[in-house]
Design a protein around this motif. Structure first.
Motif, PDB file in Angstrom:
ATOM      1  N   ASP A  23       0.809  -1.224   0.000  1.00 21.52           N
ATOM      2  CA  ASP A  23       0.000   0.000   0.000  1.00 21.52           C
ATOM      3  C   ASP A  23       0.841   1.273   0.000  1.00 21.52           C
ATOM      4  OD1 ASP A  23      -2.343  -1.414  -0.054  1.00 21.52           O
ATOM      5  OD2 ASP A  23      -2.747  -1.251   2.094  1.00 21.52           O
ATOM      6  N   ASP A  24       2.133   1.147   0.302  1.00 20.52           N
ATOM      7  CA  ASP A  24       3.003   2.321   0.373  1.00 20.52           C
ATOM      8  C   ASP A  24       3.385   2.773  -1.037  1.00 20.52           C
ATOM      9  OD1 ASP A  24       4.859   4.263   0.831  1.00 20.52           O
ATOM     10  OD2 ASP A  24       6.195   3.043   2.060  1.00 20.52           O
ATOM     11  N   LYS A  25       2.738   3.836  -1.500  1.00 22.69           N
ATOM     12  CA  LYS A  25       2.945   4.297  -2.877  1.00 22.69           C
ATOM     13  C   LYS A  25       4.271   5.021  -3.071  1.00 22.69           C
ATOM     14  CE  LYS A  25      -1.210   2.954  -4.177  1.00 22.69           C
ATOM     15  NZ  LYS A  25      -1.722   2.405  -2.925  1.00 22.69           N
ATOM     16  N   SER A  26       5.050   5.200  -1.980  1.00 21.75           N
ATOM     17  CA  SER A  26       6.325   5.910  -2.092  1.00 21.75           C
ATOM     18  C   SER A  26       7.482   4.992  -2.485  1.00 21.75           C
ATOM     19  CB  SER A  26       6.661   6.599  -0.760  1.00 21.75           C
ATOM     20  OG  SER A  26       6.966   5.637   0.249  1.00 21.75           O
ATOM     21  N   SER A  27       7.203   3.728  -2.764  1.00 26.72           N
ATOM     22  CA  SER A  27       8.279   2.776  -3.042  1.00 26.72           C
ATOM     23  C   SER A  27       9.078   3.146  -4.286  1.00 26.72           C
ATOM     24  CB  SER A  27       7.705   1.364  -3.232  1.00 26.72           C
ATOM     25  OG  SER A  27       7.003   1.265  -4.456  1.00 26.72           O
ATOM     26  N   GLY A  28       8.444   3.847  -5.226  1.00 26.62           N
ATOM     27  CA  GLY A  28       9.123   4.168  -6.468  1.00 26.62           C
ATOM     28  C   GLY A  28       8.924   3.129  -7.550  1.00 26.62           C
ATOM     29  N   PHE A  29       8.460   1.946  -7.171  1.00 23.36           N
ATOM     30  CA  PHE A  29       8.205   0.894  -8.152  1.00 23.36           C
ATOM     31  C   PHE A  29       6.807   1.036  -8.735  1.00 23.36           C
ATOM     32  CE2 PHE A  29      11.549  -1.614  -5.868  1.00 23.36           C
ATOM     33  CZ  PHE A  29      12.382  -1.792  -6.962  1.00 23.36           C
ATOM     34  N   PHE A  30       6.693   0.704  -9.999  1.00 26.27           N
ATOM     35  CA  PHE A  30       5.381   0.651 -10.644  1.00 26.27           C
ATOM     36  C   PHE A  30       4.562  -0.454  -9.977  1.00 26.27           C
ATOM     37  CE2 PHE A  30       2.758  -1.248 -14.134  1.00 26.27           C
ATOM     38  CZ  PHE A  30       1.879  -0.188 -14.281  1.00 26.27           C
TER      39      PHE A  30
ATOM     40  N   GLN B 228       4.177  -0.902  -7.030  1.00 23.64           N
ATOM     41  CA  GLN B 228       4.875  -1.279  -5.791  1.00 23.64           C
ATOM     42  C   GLN B 228       5.605  -2.614  -5.869  1.00 23.64           C
ATOM     43  OE1 GLN B 228       2.941   1.664  -5.809  1.00 23.64           O
ATOM     44  NE2 GLN B 228       1.303   0.263  -5.158  1.00 23.64           N
ATOM     45  N   VAL B 229       5.912  -3.091  -7.082  1.00 23.74           N
ATOM     46  CA  VAL B 229       6.650  -4.349  -7.230  1.00 23.74           C
ATOM     47  C   VAL B 229       7.794  -4.154  -8.220  1.00 23.74           C
ATOM     48  CG1 VAL B 229       4.798  -5.936  -6.599  1.00 23.74           C
ATOM     49  CG2 VAL B 229       4.950  -5.113  -8.953  1.00 23.74           C
ATOM     50  N   PRO B 230       8.908  -4.882  -8.043  1.00 20.07           N
ATOM     51  CA  PRO B 230      10.058  -4.734  -8.947  1.00 20.07           C
ATOM     52  C   PRO B 230       9.769  -5.153 -10.382  1.00 20.07           C
ATOM     53  CG  PRO B 230      10.727  -5.775  -6.892  1.00 20.07           C
ATOM     54  CD  PRO B 230       9.231  -5.729  -6.885  1.00 20.07           C
ATOM     55  N   LEU B 231       8.875  -6.112 -10.562  1.00 22.58           N
ATOM     56  CA  LEU B 231       8.481  -6.541 -11.903  1.00 22.58           C
ATOM     57  C   LEU B 231       6.970  -6.686 -11.891  1.00 22.58           C
ATOM     58  CD1 LEU B 231       9.735  -7.238 -14.643  1.00 22.58           C
ATOM     59  CD2 LEU B 231       9.700  -9.634 -13.966  1.00 22.58           C
TER      60      LEU B 231
END
Length: 470
Positions: free
Chosen positions: A46-53, A55-58
């Motif tokens: 839920d943390d939209k600040s992760s920077g990932f699209f 929130q997942v690496p792929l």
């Protein structure tokens, strides 16, 4: 137990409808349980600040049939532990990448040694000659190359096939899996080769590069090869991406004879069917390809793929290259391919991890699971069967083997697949997100295999009781 007389009377469609309704109820309950047990994983997602699209690496990590991805804290042997402390026995194993268990000791030791000597130099390391010999001994091809992934290996092999045959097209089987190689991202739609529905940014009409036909259809194969425009046929010996589809008797013999007669190269991709036994399905069943590809588990879990050629293909490639400048830009190769750490892990895996003894154990445990699943299907009166290639197996929602992708797609029941998957996970068993494939590692125990079967029985009881509930 499902009422067999009622099922026969109402027909298979009624059975599917009732099972789907029951599965929907199970899915709702298990989804709520999943969410309740994983607050920390949910907070990460839920943390939209992760920077990932997303929130997942792929982004395809979102394709798992769960409300949000489980965040893994540790993975060792056949067990994974998530951020919330939930433990699961892993029968997905990174969709084959960790087929021999997470963190095999010889691989970890090879990585530690290599870290002291440098990880990548764009030049061969002292392991190179040993790895080449081990690849030939294990898989049988004469000449080898190393890539970062099996997708890359397939891409490069297609270039070689087109170069040595002076032909333009690749033939694939409908429902195939060959990674992210463009030429293979097609489906068969009303007899026509078309790009897959969900492709992003596709520019080239893939019908210009690829011919797609049904698996096990020798008449279609003969007609396609007769055009003399096919450079290579690429095939999984057993199809695994749209459901497990076994080759019919005589299919591989005919495939080899027909490709050879038409001057077409035979390219076998064993990235999934490497589960069969030492040397893959090709060695186990005595197949004779011109090009051979395998990735995922061949380096014990590190990113590496390999592809091999016969001496004849390699010799022709040498001749073609001699006419060129010889300086790069061939479209084959990436800077990190053949790195020091890849070669070290390939050597460790081929010498100490990917062994006959490991496969013997994996297949014995798969025997146990296959027998247990089949018995449970019979006990609960379901018109299903278990399909298998070595240490990999899955439940198919038909009473008999499917012959091609069209039959496999028709057999799929999405809500039942999702209900089974999340139910297994809440019971402590992680299965592959696609078709709930089960893959057994040498680190799996008999107790864990028995637990998986018991879990399957428990879910089927809920499913079939719900299916006949008023």
């Amino acid at each position: 137990m499902l009422d067999s007389q009622s099922s026969q009377h109402n027909g298979y469609d009624a059975t599917v409808a009732s099972l789907s309704a029951a599965a929907g109820r199970i899915l709702a309950d298990e989804t709520a349980a999943f969410i309740n047990r994983r607050p920390r994983s949910r907070a990460v997602f839920d943390d939209k600040s992760s920077g990932f699209f997303n929130q997942v690496p792929l982004y395809w990590m979102r394709d798992w049939p769960m409300p949000f991805p489980v965040v893994i804290s540790t993975a060792k042997g056949s067990e994974v532990v998530d951020l919330d402390g939930n433990r699961a026995i892993d029968f997905c194993l990174g969709d084959t990448g960790a087929m021999f268990g997470h963190g095999p000791k010889p691989i970890v030791e090879a990585l530690a040694r290599t870290a002291q000597r440098g990880l990548t130099t764009m030049l061969p390391s002292e392991d190179a000659h040993a790895v080449g010999r081990l690849l030939s001994k294990t898989f049988g091809m004469s000449r080898w190359q190393v890539t970062a992934t099996a997708s890359d290996a397939n891409r490069f092999a297609f270039r070689v096939a087109r170069a040595v045959t002076s032909r333009n097209k690749i033939l694939v089987f409908d429902g195939c899996y060959h990674g992210a190689a463009d030429e293979t991202l097609v489906d068969l739609n009303d007899g026509k080769t078309v790009g897959r529905e969900n492709l992003l940014g596709q520019v080239v009409d893939l019908a210009q590069t690829t011919v797609c036909i049904p698996f096990n259809d020798l008449n279609a194969l003969e007609a396609a090869l007769a055009t003399r425009e096919i450079a290579s046929v690429v095939a999984e010996p057993v199809m695994t991406n749209c459901g497990m589809i076994l080759p019919q008797s005589g299919f591989h013999d005919a495939l080899r004879k027909m490709t050879r007669a038409s001057g077409t190269l035979l390219h076998l991709d064993e990235t999934h069917t490497i589960s069969t036994g030492l040397g893959g399905y090709t060695r186990t069943h005595g197949l004779d390809p011109d090009i051979f590809v395998v990735g995922k588990p061949v380096g014990g879990g590190v990113p590496v793929g390999v592809w091999g050629m016969t001496e004849a293909v390699a010799s022709e490639l040498d001749t073609i290259r001699s006419r060129k400048s010889g300086i790069g830009h061939s479209g084959i190769g990436t800077t990190l391919s053949g790195s020091t750490f890849q070669l070290a892990c390939l050597r460790a895996c081929l010498e100490s991890v990917m062994t006959a003894a490991a496969y013997d154990r994996m297949n014995a445990l798969a025997d146990q699971i296959e027998a247990g699943f089949s018995a449970a299907i019979g006990e609960f009166g379901l018109p299903w069967h278990v399909s298998r290639v070595g240490a990999r197996l899955e439940v198919v929602f038909t009473p008999s083997l499917v012959r091609d992708a069209a039959e496999a797609r028709a057999a799929a029941i999405a809500v039942v697949q999702k209900a089974l998957h999340i139910s297994f996970l809440n019971l402590g068993y992680l299965l592959t997100p696609f078709h709930n494939m089960v893959l057994v590692a040498p680190t799996t125990s008999e107790h864990q295999a028995a637990g998986l079967v018991a879990g399957f029985e428990q879910v089927l009881q809920r499913l079939t009781v719900g299916a006949v509930a008023k």
